[in-house]
Scaffold this motif. Structure first.
Motif, PDB file in Angstrom:
ATOM      1  N   CYS A   1       0.831  -1.205   0.000  1.00 61.55           N
ATOM      2  CA  CYS A   1       0.000   0.000   0.000  1.00 61.55           C
ATOM      3  C   CYS A   1       0.868   1.257   0.000  1.00 61.55           C
ATOM      4  O   CYS A   1       1.930   1.295   0.625  1.00 61.55           O
ATOM      5  CB  CYS A   1      -0.886   0.048   1.254  1.00 61.55           C
ATOM      6  SG  CYS A   1      -2.083  -1.278   1.401  1.00 61.55           S
ATOM      7  N   ALA A   2       0.384   2.266  -0.676  1.00 59.94           N
ATOM      8  CA  ALA A   2       0.902   3.618  -0.504  1.00 59.94           C
ATOM      9  C   ALA A   2      -0.152   4.406   0.263  1.00 59.94           C
ATOM     10  O   ALA A   2      -1.354   4.205   0.063  1.00 59.94           O
ATOM     11  CB  ALA A   2       1.181   4.266  -1.856  1.00 59.94           C
ATOM     12  N   MET A   3       0.293   5.274   1.152  1.00 60.54           N
ATOM     13  CA  MET A   3      -0.635   6.094   1.919  1.00 60.54           C
ATOM     14  C   MET A   3      -1.056   7.284   1.062  1.00 60.54           C
ATOM     15  O   MET A   3      -0.209   8.078   0.627  1.00 60.54           O
ATOM     16  CB  MET A   3       0.003   6.558   3.228  1.00 60.54           C
ATOM     17  CG  MET A   3       0.444   5.401   4.124  1.00 60.54           C
ATOM     18  SD  MET A   3      -0.874   4.196   4.463  1.00 60.54           S
ATOM     19  CE  MET A   3      -2.026   5.196   5.404  1.00 60.54           C
TER      20      MET A   3
ATOM     21  N   SER B   1       3.506   7.201  -3.760  1.00 59.24           N
ATOM     22  CA  SER B   1       2.806   6.098  -4.417  1.00 59.24           C
ATOM     23  C   SER B   1       3.603   5.507  -5.573  1.00 59.24           C
ATOM     24  O   SER B   1       3.623   4.282  -5.760  1.00 59.24           O
ATOM     25  CB  SER B   1       1.422   6.555  -4.895  1.00 59.24           C
ATOM     26  OG  SER B   1       1.519   7.653  -5.778  1.00 59.24           O
ATOM     27  N   THR B   2       4.286   6.336  -6.358  1.00 59.60           N
ATOM     28  CA  THR B   2       5.068   5.802  -7.472  1.00 59.60           C
ATOM     29  C   THR B   2       6.243   4.977  -6.954  1.00 59.60           C
ATOM     30  O   THR B   2       6.573   3.916  -7.515  1.00 59.60           O
ATOM     31  CB  THR B   2       5.568   6.937  -8.378  1.00 59.60           C
ATOM     32  OG1 THR B   2       4.431   7.647  -8.897  1.00 59.60           O
ATOM     33  CG2 THR B   2       6.385   6.398  -9.533  1.00 59.60           C
ATOM     34  N   GLU B   3       6.845   5.428  -5.877  1.00 59.04           N
ATOM     35  CA  GLU B   3       7.948   4.682  -5.261  1.00 59.04           C
ATOM     36  C   GLU B   3       7.474   3.309  -4.782  1.00 59.04           C
ATOM     37  O   GLU B   3       8.154   2.290  -5.000  1.00 59.04           O
ATOM     38  CB  GLU B   3       8.495   5.493  -4.085  1.00 59.04           C
ATOM     39  CG  GLU B   3       9.670   4.873  -3.372  1.00 59.04           C
ATOM     40  CD  GLU B   3      10.116   5.707  -2.180  1.00 59.04           C
ATOM     41  OE1 GLU B   3      11.177   5.405  -1.624  1.00 59.04           O
ATOM     42  OE2 GLU B   3       9.386   6.655  -1.796  1.00 59.04           O
ATOM     43  N   ILE B   4       6.307   3.256  -4.159  1.00 58.82           N
ATOM     44  CA  ILE B   4       5.786   1.982  -3.650  1.00 58.82           C
ATOM     45  C   ILE B   4       5.309   1.101  -4.799  1.00 58.82           C
ATOM     46  O   ILE B   4       5.448  -0.128  -4.765  1.00 58.82           O
ATOM     47  CB  ILE B   4       4.652   2.220  -2.636  1.00 58.82           C
ATOM     48  CG1 ILE B   4       5.139   3.115  -1.483  1.00 58.82           C
ATOM     49  CG2 ILE B   4       4.134   0.899  -2.089  1.00 58.82           C
ATOM     50  CD1 ILE B   4       6.340   2.577  -0.735  1.00 58.82           C
ATOM     51  N   ALA B   5       4.771   1.710  -5.850  1.00 61.59           N
ATOM     52  CA  ALA B   5       4.376   0.935  -7.032  1.00 61.59           C
ATOM     53  C   ALA B   5       5.596   0.264  -7.650  1.00 61.59           C
ATOM     54  O   ALA B   5       5.543  -0.908  -8.056  1.00 61.59           O
ATOM     55  CB  ALA B   5       3.683   1.840  -8.043  1.00 61.59           C
ATOM     56  N   ASN B   6       6.712   0.984  -7.737  1.00 62.37           N
ATOM     57  CA  ASN B   6       7.952   0.392  -8.230  1.00 62.37           C
ATOM     58  C   ASN B   6       8.382  -0.775  -7.356  1.00 62.37           C
ATOM     59  O   ASN B   6       8.847  -1.810  -7.865  1.00 62.37           O
ATOM     60  CB  ASN B   6       9.064   1.448  -8.270  1.00 62.37           C
ATOM     61  CG  ASN B   6       9.091   2.231  -9.564  1.00 62.37           C
ATOM     62  OD1 ASN B   6       9.727   1.823 -10.527  1.00 62.37           O
ATOM     63  ND2 ASN B   6       8.387   3.364  -9.593  1.00 62.37           N
ATOM     64  N   LEU B   7       8.234  -0.626  -6.064  1.00 64.67           N
ATOM     65  CA  LEU B   7       8.596  -1.687  -5.120  1.00 64.67           C
ATOM     66  C   LEU B   7       7.743  -2.933  -5.346  1.00 64.67           C
ATOM     67  O   LEU B   7       8.254  -4.064  -5.346  1.00 64.67           O
ATOM     68  CB  LEU B   7       8.424  -1.164  -3.693  1.00 64.67           C
ATOM     69  CG  LEU B   7       8.925  -2.035  -2.546  1.00 64.67           C
ATOM     70  CD1 LEU B   7      10.451  -2.106  -2.541  1.00 64.67           C
ATOM     71  CD2 LEU B   7       8.419  -1.472  -1.203  1.00 64.67           C
ATOM     72  N   ALA B   8       6.453  -2.725  -5.554  1.00 65.28           N
ATOM     73  CA  ALA B   8       5.552  -3.857  -5.789  1.00 65.28           C
ATOM     74  C   ALA B   8       5.934  -4.613  -7.054  1.00 65.28           C
ATOM     75  O   ALA B   8       5.932  -5.854  -7.087  1.00 65.28           O
ATOM     76  CB  ALA B   8       4.102  -3.370  -5.868  1.00 65.28           C
ATOM     77  N   VAL B   9       6.270  -3.882  -8.102  1.00 65.04           N
ATOM     78  CA  VAL B   9       6.679  -4.535  -9.356  1.00 65.04           C
ATOM     79  C   VAL B   9       8.001  -5.273  -9.164  1.00 65.04           C
ATOM     80  O   VAL B   9       8.194  -6.392  -9.672  1.00 65.04           O
ATOM     81  CB  VAL B   9       6.773  -3.491 -10.487  1.00 65.04           C
ATOM     82  CG1 VAL B   9       7.448  -4.090 -11.721  1.00 65.04           C
ATOM     83  CG2 VAL B   9       5.392  -2.966 -10.838  1.00 65.04           C
ATOM     84  N   ARG B  10       8.904  -4.676  -8.404  1.00 66.08           N
ATOM     85  CA  ARG B  10      10.218  -5.298  -8.185  1.00 66.08           C
ATOM     86  C   ARG B  10      10.098  -6.634  -7.467  1.00 66.08           C
ATOM     87  O   ARG B  10      10.901  -7.549  -7.702  1.00 66.08           O
ATOM     88  CB  ARG B  10      11.089  -4.332  -7.394  1.00 66.08           C
ATOM     89  CG  ARG B  10      12.568  -4.670  -7.410  1.00 66.08           C
ATOM     90  CD  ARG B  10      13.437  -3.453  -7.163  1.00 66.08           C
ATOM     91  NE  ARG B  10      13.365  -2.932  -5.820  1.00 66.08           N
ATOM     92  CZ  ARG B  10      12.872  -1.738  -5.504  1.00 66.08           C
ATOM     93  NH1 ARG B  10      12.382  -0.949  -6.451  1.00 66.08           N
ATOM     94  NH2 ARG B  10      12.870  -1.320  -4.248  1.00 66.08           N
ATOM     95  N   TYR B  11       9.095  -6.779  -6.611  1.00 66.49           N
ATOM     96  CA  TYR B  11       8.956  -7.995  -5.812  1.00 66.49           C
ATOM     97  C   TYR B  11       7.798  -8.885  -6.264  1.00 66.49           C
ATOM     98  O   TYR B  11       7.402  -9.793  -5.545  1.00 66.49           O
ATOM     99  CB  TYR B  11       8.779  -7.636  -4.331  1.00 66.49           C
ATOM    100  CG  TYR B  11      10.081  -7.282  -3.655  1.00 66.49           C
ATOM    101  CD1 TYR B  11      10.870  -8.265  -3.068  1.00 66.49           C
ATOM    102  CD2 TYR B  11      10.542  -5.973  -3.639  1.00 66.49           C
ATOM    103  CE1 TYR B  11      12.070  -7.951  -2.458  1.00 66.49           C
ATOM    104  CE2 TYR B  11      11.753  -5.640  -3.045  1.00 66.49           C
ATOM    105  CZ  TYR B  11      12.513  -6.639  -2.455  1.00 66.49           C
ATOM    106  OH  TYR B  11      13.720  -6.325  -1.867  1.00 66.49           O
ATOM    107  N   ARG B  12       7.302  -8.671  -7.470  1.00 66.76           N
ATOM    108  CA  ARG B  12       6.133  -9.448  -7.868  1.00 66.76           C
ATOM    109  C   ARG B  12       6.462 -10.919  -8.116  1.00 66.76           C
ATOM    110  O   ARG B  12       5.562 -11.758  -8.096  1.00 66.76           O
ATOM    111  CB  ARG B  12       5.451  -8.839  -9.088  1.00 66.76           C
ATOM    112  CG  ARG B  12       6.268  -8.779 -10.350  1.00 66.76           C
ATOM    113  CD  ARG B  12       5.377  -8.199 -11.445  1.00 66.76           C
ATOM    114  NE  ARG B  12       6.133  -7.716 -12.582  1.00 66.76           N
ATOM    115  CZ  ARG B  12       5.577  -7.065 -13.592  1.00 66.76           C
ATOM    116  NH1 ARG B  12       4.273  -6.815 -13.579  1.00 66.76           N
ATOM    117  NH2 ARG B  12       6.299  -6.659 -14.610  1.00 66.76           N
TER     118      ARG B  12
END
Length: 362
Positions: free
Chosen positions: A151-153, A159-170
């Motif tokens: 989640c991004a708050m 939010s873009t930073e956390i979205a990148n994180l989610a893709v990196r660990y998918r």
């Protein structure tokens, strides 16, 4: 004759959970243990029973903003890798013991950096905990799989930073992305860059929408941001009119949500606490189920709402008369709507969910 519908039997039935917050599901004793280990001194009570009651009472305010304040304490004790791994492992164990066969558990990595953890260290610690919890559950004869949502708050600008994180660990079982936090004043469109990036990466995401704010939040989440699922979505009922004779009229947005089979991650007990509905009998889940929206049942925050998937099903049985057929429908809805691959979803439906309910229906 089918198996009697009671809490103990419901626990034995396979269930799927799509909306559960890691920092909202701690064991009360774990909160105390972690506070003692970390030196956190802000807890309102020093024994597990009183602390558990406090969380429920404090969350039972009728205000989403007050409800969210309770997370200061759980987040406050989850600032180390060991703490995050412990909480994640126990979450997997607790869900498995409740009969959950697949769960997507979400959390906001940005909230756990007060003691210097990097985002990658946070994700790795949580993933390690989930894998350990799955192993412990298997050793206890319970089979569960946990997928993670990052989640991004929505009130922050990460939010873009956390979205990148989610893709990196998918490829490490982070299955998707979400935005959470207060809806009023923070519309989903503030995070358009993140959602555009996720779409470009063929990544999955859900959006908290239609909980504390109305139809505009849902409309933006779907039409501007491209949400695949709606977190809560209870306010879609504002676009539905029911005549005195029971005739139901769907507005344009409600029709679109139903026609497109956009899943609704409904959390009945939590919605009562935050004031989204006044009583369970008034919860839109009754109407939306009758109209065959893609309804799923979820816990949201097991600690604050003092609930489990089994207790949510039991409450729906008592209020709406739902039985095994409806529970199977909710569960298959959720599994179909998960962010796992198609083959994996189908395997869980055919190998765990349908056989489990077949046993209940005979």
């Amino acid at each position: 004759m089918s198996t009697p519908v009671n809490l103990e039997n419901i626990r034995q039935a396979p269930k799927v959970l799509l909306h559960d917050h890691l920092d909202g599901g701690l064991r009360p004793q774990t909160v105390l243990d972690l506070a003692r280990e970390s030196g956190y001194s802000e807890l309102p009570h020093d024994n597990a029973d009183d602390l558990a009651r406090w969380f429920v009472t404090a969350a039972d305010s009728g205000s989403l903003e007050r409800y969210l304040e309770t997370f200061a304490h759980t987040v406050g004790v989850m600032q180390t890798a060991d703490a995050l791994s412990r909480v994640a492992a126990e979450a997997a164990e607790d869900l498995a013991a409740d009969g959950v066969v697949y769960a997507e558990v979400r959390y906001a990595p940005e909230l756990f950096q007060e003691q210097g953890l990097t985002l990658d260290e946070i994700v790795q610690a949580v993933q390690d905990g989930f894998r350990e919890g799955e192993r412990r559950a298997a050793a206890a004869g319970k089979r569960i799989r946990i997928g993670t949502l990052l989640c991004a708050m929505r009130q922050n600008a990460r939010s873009t930073e956390i979205a990148n994180l989610a893709v990196r660990y998918r490829d490490a079982q982070v299955v998707g992305f979400d935005i959470a936090g207060p809806e009023a004043g923070f519309p989903p469109t503030r995070n358009l860059d993140a959602f555009e990036y996720l779409r470009q990466q063929n990544a999955h995401f859900t959006i908290h929408a239609g909980e504390a704010f109305g139809l505009p939040s849902i409309w933006e989440a779907i039409q501007h941001c491209g949400a695949e699922r709606l977190g809560h979505g209870v306010r879609i009922v504002d676009d539905i009119k029911v005549d005195d004779d029971g005739t139901v009229h769907l507005g344009r947005l409600a029709s679109y949500v139903r026609d497109r089979r956009i899943p609704l991650e409904m959390c009945p007990s939590s919605n009562l606490q935050t004031g989204a509905v006044a009583a369970l009998a008034d919860h839109p889940i009754g109407l939306l189920t009758r109209m065959r929206f893609r309804v799923t049942v979820n816990t949201d925050n097991r600690l604050m709402s003092h609930c489990s998937m089994s207790s949510e099903f039991a409450a729906l049985h008592e209020t709406f008369g739902y039985g095994w057929e409806e529970f199977q429908w909710f569960t298959v809805n959720a599994m179909k709507s998960s962010f796992l691959g198609f083959d994996e979803r189908l395997a869980i439906i055919n190998e765990q969910i349908k056989p489990g309910y077949s046993d209940m229906l005979v």
